[in-house]
Design a protein around this motif. Structure first.
Motif, PDB file in Angstrom:
ATOM      1  N   THR A   1      15.129  -9.317  -9.135  1.00  0.00           N
ATOM      2  CA  THR A   1      15.183  -8.050  -9.862  1.00  0.00           C
ATOM      3  C   THR A   1      14.510  -6.928  -9.082  1.00  0.00           C
ATOM      4  OG1 THR A   1      15.143  -9.243 -11.973  1.00  0.00           O
ATOM      5  CG2 THR A   1      14.611  -6.901 -12.024  1.00  0.00           C
ATOM      6  N   SER A   2      13.327  -7.189  -8.538  1.00  0.00           N
ATOM      7  CA  SER A   2      12.614  -6.147  -7.793  1.00  0.00           C
ATOM      8  C   SER A   2      13.291  -5.839  -6.469  1.00  0.00           C
ATOM      9  CB  SER A   2      11.161  -6.575  -7.549  1.00  0.00           C
ATOM     10  OG  SER A   2      11.102  -7.760  -6.769  1.00  0.00           O
TER      11      SER A   2
ATOM     12  N   ALA B   1       0.908  -3.037   2.453  1.00  0.00           N
ATOM     13  CA  ALA B   1       0.058  -1.961   1.941  1.00  0.00           C
ATOM     14  C   ALA B   1       0.532  -0.602   2.438  1.00  0.00           C
ATOM     15  CB  ALA B   1      -1.390  -2.202   2.369  1.00  0.00           C
ATOM     16  N   LEU B   2       0.909  -0.518   3.713  1.00  0.00           N
ATOM     17  CA  LEU B   2       1.374   0.750   4.270  1.00  0.00           C
ATOM     18  C   LEU B   2       2.670   1.202   3.606  1.00  0.00           C
ATOM     19  CD1 LEU B   2       0.630   0.189   8.067  1.00  0.00           C
ATOM     20  CD2 LEU B   2      -0.583   1.707   6.488  1.00  0.00           C
ATOM     21  N   VAL B   3       3.578   0.251   3.398  1.00  0.00           N
ATOM     22  CA  VAL B   3       4.845   0.591   2.751  1.00  0.00           C
ATOM     23  C   VAL B   3       4.608   1.053   1.321  1.00  0.00           C
ATOM     24  CG1 VAL B   3       7.040  -0.344   1.924  1.00  0.00           C
ATOM     25  CG2 VAL B   3       6.219  -0.923   4.206  1.00  0.00           C
ATOM     26  N   SER B   4       3.658   0.417   0.622  1.00  0.00           N
ATOM     27  CA  SER B   4       3.358   0.793  -0.756  1.00  0.00           C
ATOM     28  C   SER B   4       2.786   2.192  -0.851  1.00  0.00           C
ATOM     29  CB  SER B   4       2.362  -0.206  -1.370  1.00  0.00           C
ATOM     30  OG  SER B   4       2.921  -1.498  -1.418  1.00  0.00           O
TER      31      SER B   4
ATOM     32  N   ARG C   1       5.303  -4.084  -6.307  1.00  0.00           N
ATOM     33  CA  ARG C   1       4.313  -4.247  -5.240  1.00  0.00           C
ATOM     34  C   ARG C   1       3.803  -5.687  -5.172  1.00  0.00           C
ATOM     35  NH1 ARG C   1       0.261   0.424  -6.944  1.00  0.00           N
ATOM     36  NH2 ARG C   1       0.696  -0.659  -8.914  1.00  0.00           N
ATOM     37  N   LEU C   2       3.615  -6.289  -6.339  1.00  0.00           N
ATOM     38  CA  LEU C   2       3.167  -7.683  -6.370  1.00  0.00           C
ATOM     39  C   LEU C   2       4.235  -8.605  -5.797  1.00  0.00           C
ATOM     40  CD1 LEU C   2       1.090  -9.792  -7.218  1.00  0.00           C
ATOM     41  CD2 LEU C   2       2.138  -9.817  -9.499  1.00  0.00           C
TER      42      LEU C   2
END
Length: 260
Positions: free
Chosen positions: A150-151, A74-77, A166-167
């Motif tokens: 890919t992500s 969450a922090l990285v996002s 993010r997912l």
């Protein structure tokens, strides 16, 4: 003739190696070394909570490792500086865990086994949990493989293809938390990240596709487990550090062969 405990140790180590290879490849691709450290170090706090409330060590470490993984993700996002934030959380989690475990008398005398593993004490119930957890993580990685790759390689390309980075980052975080819970009996909280990173780093220079790198990393992790346990038995050295030392030797050999 080797005793049953040694075969159980090999089976436990191979169960962890089965997921450490592909998952470690993603850790290397995404440069998530500190991410693994923060999740693994938080496992010590999970051990303290498990012993304090008389619940399973696996349940305690999984709960805390999952909470840490979700927090970091969450922090990285939100755009936090990754290296700094993960460094703070990694060392803080370890310090808080060590302080917490000092209040649990039954854990003080066995602290080394939680830090560096106690694979030779693995029982049949541990094997069931390790292989069940490994199967869950491996199934998740296989089902989401293309999305994860890919992500990991290009988040903008992933978004263009309709993939939410993010997912995928959260999925990797949860897989990492499960692996940490499984591996704490094998190599301990201080060496879990090494078992993830070193085999993948050794395989990186030899593989031309993500699939080959994951397979090679799994093979190196498995060989590290077997050779490390054999060295531990012959030389009377700690099993967990011996496994990681074997992985480090494979890494050095891989670098030497590449330059030859």
């Amino acid at each position: 003739m080797l005793d049953d405990f040694f075969f159980r140790a090999i089976l436990a180590g191979l169960g962890v190696a089965l997921v450490a290879g592909p998952l470690g490849s993603f850790v290397v691709w995404r440069r998530m070394a500190y991410f693994g450290d923060s999740t693994a170090h938080a496992a010590i706090l999970g051990v303290a909570m498990a012993l304090a409330f008389d619940i399973s060590i696996y349940a305690g470490t999984l709960a805390v490792a999952t909470a840490m993984a979700v927090l970091v993700s969450a922090l990285v996002s939100r755009g936090q500086a990754m290296d700094t934030m993960l460094g703070v959380l990694s060392h803080s989690a370890l310090a808080v865990g060590l302080v917490a475990i000092s209040f649990v008398p039954s854990a003080r005398s066995d602290l080394t086994s939680y830090l560096f593993g106690d694979i030779l004490a693995v029982g049949r119930s541990d094997l069931v949990l390790i292989w069940t957890g490994a199967a869950v993580v491996l199934a998740m990685l296989i089902l989401r493989w293309q999305r994860l790759v890919t992500s990991s390689l290009n988040e903008e390309l992933a978004m263009a293809a309709g993939i939410d980075p993010r997912l995928e980052r959260l999925a990797l975080s949860l897989a990492l938390a499960i692996t940490v819970a499984l591996a704490i009996r094998v190599v301990g909280s201080l060496l879990i990240s090494a078992l993830l990173i070193v085999p993948a780093a050794a395989a990186r220079g030899w593989a031309r596709t993500p699939e080959r790198m994951a397979a090679a990393a799994t093979l190196i992790a498995g060989l590290s487990v077997v050779s490390g346990l054999w060295a531990s038995l012959r030389l009377d050295t700690p099993a967990g550090p011996s496994i990681v030392t074997a992985a480090a030797i494979f890494f050095v050999l891989s670098q030497g062969l590449r330059r030859a």
